[in-house]
Design an enzyme around this catalytic site. Structure first.
Site, short mmCIF file in Angstrom:
data_model
loop_
_atom_site.label_atom_id
_atom_site.label_comp_id
_atom_site.label_asym_id
_atom_site.label_seq_id
_atom_site.Cartn_x
_atom_site.Cartn_y
_atom_site.Cartn_z
NE ARG A 38 -1.96 -2.34 3.23
CZ ARG A 38 -2.36 -2.79 4.42
NH1 ARG A 38 -3.50 -2.37 4.94
NH2 ARG A 38 -1.61 -3.65 5.10
CD GLN A 78 7.12 -14.07 5.67
OE1 GLN A 78 7.25 -12.84 5.73
NE2 GLN A 78 5.97 -14.65 5.88
NE ARG A 114 29.78 22.23 -1.33
CZ ARG A 114 30.71 22.29 -2.29
NH1 ARG A 114 31.18 23.46 -2.69
NH2 ARG A 114 31.18 21.19 -2.84
CE LYS A 159 35.70 20.96 -1.26
NZ LYS A 159 36.37 20.38 -2.43
CE1 TYR A 200 38.13 19.28 -10.50
CE2 TYR A 200 36.47 20.75 -11.43
CZ TYR A 200 37.06 19.50 -11.36
OH TYR A 200 36.57 18.47 -12.13
C1 UD1 Z 1 -1.85 -6.52 11.16
C2 UD1 Z 1 -2.79 -7.47 11.93
C3 UD1 Z 1 -4.00 -6.68 12.36
C4 UD1 Z 1 -3.57 -5.48 13.21
C5 UD1 Z 1 -2.54 -4.64 12.48
C6 UD1 Z 1 -1.95 -3.61 13.42
C7 UD1 Z 1 -2.54 -9.74 11.02
C8 UD1 Z 1 -3.14 -10.76 10.13
N1 UD1 Z 1 -3.19 -8.55 11.09
O1 UD1 Z 1 -2.55 -6.10 10.00
O2 UD1 Z 1 -4.88 -7.49 13.12
O3 UD1 Z 1 -4.70 -4.70 13.55
O4 UD1 Z 1 -1.46 -5.45 11.98
O5 UD1 Z 1 -1.03 -2.78 12.78
O6 UD1 Z 1 -1.53 -9.99 11.63
N2 UD1 Z 1 4.69 -9.10 7.57
C9 UD1 Z 1 5.67 -10.04 7.37
N3 UD1 Z 1 5.40 -11.09 6.55
C10 UD1 Z 1 4.22 -11.27 5.93
C11 UD1 Z 1 3.22 -10.30 6.14
C12 UD1 Z 1 3.47 -9.23 6.97
O7 UD1 Z 1 6.76 -9.93 7.92
O8 UD1 Z 1 4.08 -12.25 5.21
C13 UD1 Z 1 4.97 -7.94 8.44
C14 UD1 Z 1 4.83 -6.64 7.70
O9 UD1 Z 1 6.10 -6.28 7.14
C15 UD1 Z 1 4.38 -5.67 8.78
C16 UD1 Z 1 3.67 -6.55 9.78
O10 UD1 Z 1 4.04 -7.89 9.49
O11 UD1 Z 1 5.47 -5.02 9.41
C17 UD1 Z 1 2.16 -6.40 9.68
O12 UD1 Z 1 1.77 -6.72 8.35
P1 UD1 Z 1 0.67 -5.85 7.61
O13 UD1 Z 1 0.48 -6.45 6.24
O14 UD1 Z 1 0.95 -4.42 7.70
O15 UD1 Z 1 -0.62 -6.22 8.47
P2 UD1 Z 1 -1.85 -5.30 8.78
O16 UD1 Z 1 -2.78 -5.36 7.64
O17 UD1 Z 1 -1.42 -3.97 9.23
MG MG Z 2 0.33 -2.96 9.10
#
Ligand code: UD1
Ligand code: MG
Length: 460
Positions: free
Chosen positions: A16, A73, A333, A351, A387
């Site tokens: 997003r 991951q 600078r 500089k 320079y």
């Molecule tokens: C998530 C929660 C939601 C909560 C919100 C709060 C879940 C399913 N939902 O939603 O309930 O209200 O956070 O901010 O957990 N990430 C990974 N690997 C993945 C997917 C995500 O590391 O495969 C990490 C993202 O980088 C991020 C965090 O997890 O930092 C949250 O992921 P995001 O997709 O932002 O979840 P939300 O829709 O915000």
């Molecule tokens: Mg989030």
């Protein structure tokens, strides 16, 4: 703070955000979003953090630092899957873990201590941090049973219209018993609107099996806010910026207009310094006491002593001694060491140069790759020609030198202590100490020439 490993989820692309830069690295006040989360863990006493990275892993690792462990991951299959990757790194460890989202930078040490304290005291399988928001938007909703205990968490995209009316949201910060988390992560499935493994599903499964799930409601709803798009980014940047300024003000700094003052997270400012409007004090700056900065100045990675004034100027990667005055309209600078009680006036640029104590450079000068000794006066319009189109050369100017206005020094060249250059001189050879150098053509005066020319033109 009970002994817990921190797991920070930061593998997501941040779809997003619509950005080439991974979401974890988007800066707020000079610091990457996910670094705020790591710092909050550290401050609360969590010694071991595992950060789950994936999208742009190498870049994220380099941007977040090497004081944490990383888990990879490779496919972003959801927060539940991300958690599994972190647990692999933890190997056979047991005890409790605290899981945090890498995209909620306002989380603070106090609330983490409270959450983990309550979790440890209750012996619950999991304890969830929640908050009540006026506009719960896309956050997961916390569904409580008739007994007001947490029953499950439902993502906004999967929620019924009735569930969407719930104002209590999941902050995505949880403490878990590690063995139970491991067990229930094995049971979750991606059967939901986003086709992802939701960490949130673990909560419902635990409750189904009769385990205790606790909740801590944050008093301050702001600390749980996450960043999912650039509107969130700007909103949270505004809140964090305000917090930084308030901390400075409490510490004795006057911020004349907080709404137009931008100070990065790592900046240090001494008491009785006044910051005027439209001023940017960025990453790496250390400013002493009793300084007056701004209006309309930008300082990046500079170190200022005490009682320094900076007016309408741009300073980068340099140091300035006590009592120095800069501006209006100076551009200093990278690589300058400016001494004490130096005067850098209007339209001067320096500089990679050293200006020792008491140097005065009042107007319209360019000094590059030079050293200038104590109390030397740099006349208006003085320039170093450092320079030649291919290489840079040094200019060494001694102490107590008087550089007449519009002296041009063709580097490499040295001017000895106490020397005096005549205005308009072009210095190409070294000048000995205490000498007068005149390096310009002699003045020729032709009496009445101008009048005769005028009369001729008027006749014609
Ligand atoms: C998530 C929660 C939601 C909560 C919100 C709060 C879940 C399913 N939902 O939603 O309930 O209200 O956070 O901010 O957990 N990430 C990974 N690997 C993945 C997917 C995500 O590391 O495969 C990490 C993202 O980088 C991020 C965090 O997890 O930092 C949250 O992921 P995001 O997709 O932002 O979840 P939300 O829709 O915000
Ligand atoms: Mg989030």
């Amino acid at each position: 703070m009970p002994d817990m490993v921190g797991i920070i989820l930061a593998a997501g692309k941040g779809t997003r955000m619509k950005s080439k830069l991974p979401k974890a690295l988007h800066p707020i006040c000079g610091k990457p979003i996910s670094r705020y989360v790591i710092d909050a863990c550290r401050e609360s006493g969590i010694g071991d953090c595992v950060v789950v990275i994936g999208h742009g892993a190498d870049q994220v690792r380099a941007g977040l630092g090497d004081d944490v462990r990383y888990a990879i991951q490779s496919q972003q299959l959801g927060t539940g899957d991300a958690c599994k990757r972190a647990i692999e790194v933890l190997d056979g460890a047991d005890g409790d873990v605290i899981v945090l989202p890498g995209d909620a930078p306002m989380i603070g040490a106090d609330i983490l201590k409270k959450l983990s304290g309550e979790h440890a005291a209750s012996g619950a399988a999991a304890t969830v941090l929640t908050a009540v928001l006026d506009d719960a938007r896309q956050y997961g909703r916390v569904i409580r049973g008739a007994d007001r205990n947490v029953e499950r968490i439902v993502e906004a995209k999967d929620a019924s219209p009735e569930e969407l009316k719930v104002g209590e949201i999941n902050a995505a910060v949880y403490c878990f018993n590690l063995a139970l988390l491991r067990k229930y992560l094995g049971e979750i499935t991606p059967a939901n609107a986003q086709g992802e493994y939701y960490l949130t599903d673990v909560i419902g499964l635990m409750v189904r099996d009769g385990l205790t799930v606790g909740a801590v409601v944050s008093d301050d709803p702001n600390v749980v806010l996450g960043i999912n798009d650039r509107v969130d980014l700007a909103h949270l940047a505004g809140l964090i910026r305000r917090n930084i300024l308030e901390k400075l003000m409490v510490g004795g700094v006057t911020v004349v207009d907080p709404s137009s003052t931008y100070v990065d997270a790592d900046v240090v400012v001494g008491a009785d310094t006044v910051i005027h409007p439209q001023t940017y004090i960025e990453k790496g700056c250390k400013i002493g006491e009793g300084c007056v900065i701004g209006p309309s100045s930008r300082l990046v990675n500079v170190e200022l002593g005490n009682e320094i004034t900076v007016l309408f100027s741009n300073l980068t990667d340099s140091t300035f001694g006590d009592g120095t005055r800069v501006g209006p309209f100076a551009n200093i600078r990278p690589g300058c060491r400016i001494g004490r009680k130096v005067k850098l006036g209007d339209f001067v640029e320096a500089k990679n140069s050293v200006l020792e104590d008491g140097v005065s450079m009042g107007h319209l000068s360019y000094i590059g790759d030079a050293t200038i000794g104590e109390r030397t006066n740099v006349g208006a319009g003085t320039i170093t020609c450092n320079y030649d189109g291919y290489n840079k050369f040094k200019t060494i100017i001694g102490k107590n030198v008087f550089l007449g206005s519009s002296t041009t020094m063709v580097a490499p060249v040295e001017i000895g202590d106490g020397a005096l250059t005549a205005a308009g001189s072009v210095i190409t050879d070294n000048v000995p100490a205490d000498a007068l150098v005149i390096a310009r053509s002699k003045q020729i005066v032709k009496e009445q020439w101008a009048r005769l020319r005028r009369e001729q033109k008027e006749k014609a």
